[in-house]
Design a protein around this motif. Structure first.
Motif, PDB file in Angstrom:
ATOM      1  N   LYS A 110      -9.307   6.662 -22.225  1.00 19.93           N
ATOM      2  CA  LYS A 110     -10.037   5.420 -22.428  1.00 19.93           C
ATOM      3  C   LYS A 110     -10.694   5.059 -21.103  1.00 19.93           C
ATOM      4  N   PRO A 111     -12.010   4.819 -21.115  1.00 13.85           N
ATOM      5  CA  PRO A 111     -12.731   4.623 -19.851  1.00 13.85           C
ATOM      6  C   PRO A 111     -12.122   3.574 -18.915  1.00 13.85           C
ATOM      7  N   ALA A 112     -11.866   2.376 -19.390  1.00 15.21           N
ATOM      8  CA  ALA A 112     -11.353   1.330 -18.499  1.00 15.21           C
ATOM      9  C   ALA A 112     -10.022   1.749 -17.870  1.00 15.21           C
ATOM     10  N   GLU A 113      -9.149   2.342 -18.667  1.00 15.50           N
ATOM     11  CA  GLU A 113      -7.838   2.755 -18.147  1.00 15.50           C
ATOM     12  C   GLU A 113      -7.966   3.826 -17.069  1.00 15.50           C
ATOM     13  N   ARG A 114      -8.826   4.807 -17.308  1.00 14.63           N
ATOM     14  CA  ARG A 114      -8.983   5.895 -16.334  1.00 14.63           C
ATOM     15  C   ARG A 114      -9.663   5.407 -15.058  1.00 14.63           C
ATOM     16  N   ILE A 115     -10.674   4.547 -15.201  1.00 14.90           N
ATOM     17  CA  ILE A 115     -11.353   4.002 -14.016  1.00 14.90           C
ATOM     18  C   ILE A 115     -10.349   3.211 -13.182  1.00 14.90           C
ATOM     19  N   LEU A 116      -9.572   2.346 -13.848  1.00 13.60           N
ATOM     20  CA  LEU A 116      -8.584   1.545 -13.135  1.00 13.60           C
ATOM     21  C   LEU A 116      -7.511   2.423 -12.490  1.00 13.60           C
ATOM     22  N   HIS A 117      -7.097   3.481 -13.167  1.00 15.61           N
ATOM     23  CA  HIS A 117      -6.115   4.404 -12.592  1.00 15.61           C
ATOM     24  C   HIS A 117      -6.632   4.963 -11.267  1.00 15.61           C
ATOM     25  N   HIS A 118      -7.872   5.437 -11.273  1.00 15.51           N
ATOM     26  CA  HIS A 118      -8.440   6.012 -10.045  1.00 15.51           C
ATOM     27  C   HIS A 118      -8.660   4.941  -8.983  1.00 15.51           C
ATOM     28  N   ALA A 119      -9.068   3.739  -9.400  1.00 17.84           N
ATOM     29  CA  ALA A 119      -9.267   2.643  -8.449  1.00 17.84           C
ATOM     30  C   ALA A 119      -7.950   2.289  -7.757  1.00 17.84           C
ATOM     31  N   GLU A 120      -6.853   2.386  -8.485  1.00 18.03           N
ATOM     32  CA  GLU A 120      -5.542   2.031  -7.943  1.00 18.03           C
ATOM     33  C   GLU A 120      -4.913   3.149  -7.115  1.00 18.03           C
ATOM     34  N   THR A 121      -5.174   4.402  -7.478  1.00 19.05           N
ATOM     35  CA  THR A 121      -4.442   5.506  -6.851  1.00 19.05           C
ATOM     36  C   THR A 121      -5.294   6.462  -6.021  1.00 19.05           C
ATOM     37  N   GLY A 122      -6.617   6.329  -6.079  1.00 20.84           N
ATOM     38  CA  GLY A 122      -7.477   7.328  -5.440  1.00 20.84           C
ATOM     39  C   GLY A 122      -7.913   7.035  -4.025  1.00 20.84           C
ATOM     40  N   GLY A 123      -7.465   5.917  -3.458  1.00 18.57           N
ATOM     41  CA  GLY A 123      -7.862   5.603  -2.086  1.00 18.57           C
ATOM     42  C   GLY A 123      -9.317   5.178  -1.966  1.00 18.57           C
ATOM     43  N   TYR A 124      -9.898   4.683  -3.060  1.00 19.49           N
ATOM     44  CA  TYR A 124     -11.294   4.254  -3.053  1.00 19.49           C
ATOM     45  C   TYR A 124     -11.413   2.848  -2.478  1.00 19.49           C
ATOM     46  N   ASP A 125     -12.590   2.574  -1.918  1.00 20.69           N
ATOM     47  CA  ASP A 125     -12.867   1.259  -1.350  1.00 20.69           C
ATOM     48  C   ASP A 125     -13.709   0.399  -2.276  1.00 20.69           C
ATOM     49  N   ALA A 126     -14.382   1.016  -3.254  1.00 15.16           N
ATOM     50  CA  ALA A 126     -15.233   0.274  -4.191  1.00 15.16           C
ATOM     51  C   ALA A 126     -15.509   1.129  -5.416  1.00 15.16           C
ATOM     52  N   VAL A 127     -15.803   0.452  -6.525  1.00 11.38           N
ATOM     53  CA  VAL A 127     -16.229   1.096  -7.768  1.00 11.38           C
ATOM     54  C   VAL A 127     -17.666   0.656  -8.010  1.00 11.38           C
ATOM     55  N   VAL A 128     -18.514   1.593  -8.406  1.00  9.51           N
ATOM     56  CA  VAL A 128     -19.889   1.276  -8.814  1.00  9.51           C
ATOM     57  C   VAL A 128     -20.049   1.796 -10.232  1.00  9.51           C
ATOM     58  N   MET A 129     -20.588   0.941 -11.111  1.00  9.96           N
ATOM     59  CA  MET A 129     -20.799   1.349 -12.494  1.00  9.96           C
ATOM     60  C   MET A 129     -21.928   0.531 -13.106  1.00  9.96           C
ATOM     61  N   GLY A 130     -22.512   1.044 -14.164  1.00  6.84           N
ATOM     62  CA  GLY A 130     -23.518   0.305 -14.918  1.00  6.84           C
ATOM     63  C   GLY A 130     -22.857  -0.366 -16.103  1.00  6.84           C
ATOM     64  N   THR A 131     -23.591  -1.264 -16.724  1.00  7.70           N
ATOM     65  CA  THR A 131     -23.100  -1.899 -17.934  1.00  7.70           C
ATOM     66  C   THR A 131     -24.046  -1.546 -19.069  1.00  7.70           C
ATOM     67  N   ARG A 132     -23.508  -1.450 -20.252  1.00 11.61           N
ATOM     68  CA  ARG A 132     -24.335  -1.081 -21.405  1.00 11.61           C
ATOM     69  C   ARG A 132     -25.151  -2.247 -21.930  1.00 11.61           C
ATOM     70  N   GLY A 133     -24.796  -3.463 -21.544  1.00 11.50           N
ATOM     71  CA  GLY A 133     -25.577  -4.620 -21.965  1.00 11.50           C
ATOM     72  C   GLY A 133     -25.259  -5.115 -23.352  1.00 11.50           C
ATOM     73  N   HIS A 134     -24.032  -4.912 -23.819  1.00 13.65           N
ATOM     74  CA  HIS A 134     -23.664  -5.437 -25.131  1.00 13.65           C
ATOM     75  C   HIS A 134     -23.726  -6.955 -25.101  1.00 13.65           C
ATOM     76  N   ARG A 135     -23.992  -7.527 -26.204  1.00 11.26           N
ATOM     77  CA  ARG A 135     -24.115  -8.978 -26.285  1.00 11.26           C
ATOM     78  C   ARG A 135     -22.797  -9.660 -25.950  1.00 11.26           C
ATOM     79  N   LEU A 136     -22.896 -10.884 -25.450  1.00 13.13           N
ATOM     80  CA  LEU A 136     -21.753 -11.637 -24.966  1.00 13.13           C
ATOM     81  C   LEU A 136     -20.646 -11.777 -26.004  1.00 13.13           C
ATOM     82  N   VAL A 137     -20.993 -12.052 -27.259  1.00 15.43           N
ATOM     83  CA  VAL A 137     -19.970 -12.255 -28.288  1.00 15.43           C
ATOM     84  C   VAL A 137     -19.159 -10.981 -28.491  1.00 15.43           C
TER      85      VAL A 137
END
Length: 172
Positions: A110-137
């Motif tokens: 699952k994308p969010a889980e894997r991104i967060l896993h790497h953010a927490e354990t990979g020694g990264y200083d920042a995450v950069v990503m795009g958004t798909r632009g789904h509507r607010l609701v």
């Protein structure tokens, strides 16, 4: 005195969309400004029919049946090779890019889980990503990947939005 933050290692999360390519430009600019290295992460989810069509087109298959014949590990290898090819093409435009690409990671989950896993354990200083632009609701009801990463990440997250005209025409 305000402490300066050093950004030496950037995690760039991509869904292989056009907006992700736009976000990659920001990741490259940030890496050049800070002398940082970029690791690219793409998470392969269980494919919906629409995702199969997009992936088949991205990898250059004539139809979905040809894509389905490959195992998940073969698709992961193909996606990784395509991302590396993209980085090679970008490095022709941005010569410094050759030296800032650290790693390409393609993995199931699952994308969010894997991104967060790497953010927490990979020694990264920042995450950069795009958004798909789904509507607010829809974002509020389902919880989008970018929203989950922003609210739960232990490190700064830079989210590149779609252009306003693209967001208005994005499917709900």
């Amino acid at each position: 005195m305000i402490p300066q933050r050093r950004i030496a290692k950037i995690l760039f999360a991509t869904d292989l969309s056009e907006n992700a390519e736009k976000a990659f430009g920001y990741a490259v600019s940030m890496a050049e400004a800070y002398g940082a290295r970029i690791s690219i992460l793409h998470v392969v989810e269980k494919l919906t029919p629409n995702a199969e069509v997009l992936l088949a087109a991205y990898l250059g298959y004539g139809d979905i049946a040809a894509l389905r014949q490959n195992s998940e590990s073969e698709r992961i290898a193909q996606i990784k090779a395509r991302i590396e090819q993209f980085c090679s093409e970008v490095s022709d435009q941005v010569p410094a890019c050759r030296f800032i690409l650290h790693d390409v990671l393609v993995e199931p989950g699952k994308p969010a889980e894997r991104i967060l896993h790497h953010a927490e354990t990979g020694g990264y200083d920042a995450v950069v990503m795009g958004t798909r632009g789904h509507r607010l609701v829809r974002e509020a009801v389902l919880g989008g990947t970018s929203h989950n990463v922003i609210t739960r990440s232990p490190i700064p997250v830079f989210v590149v939005p779609m252009n306003p005209s693209e967001a208005r025409s994005a499917p709900a």
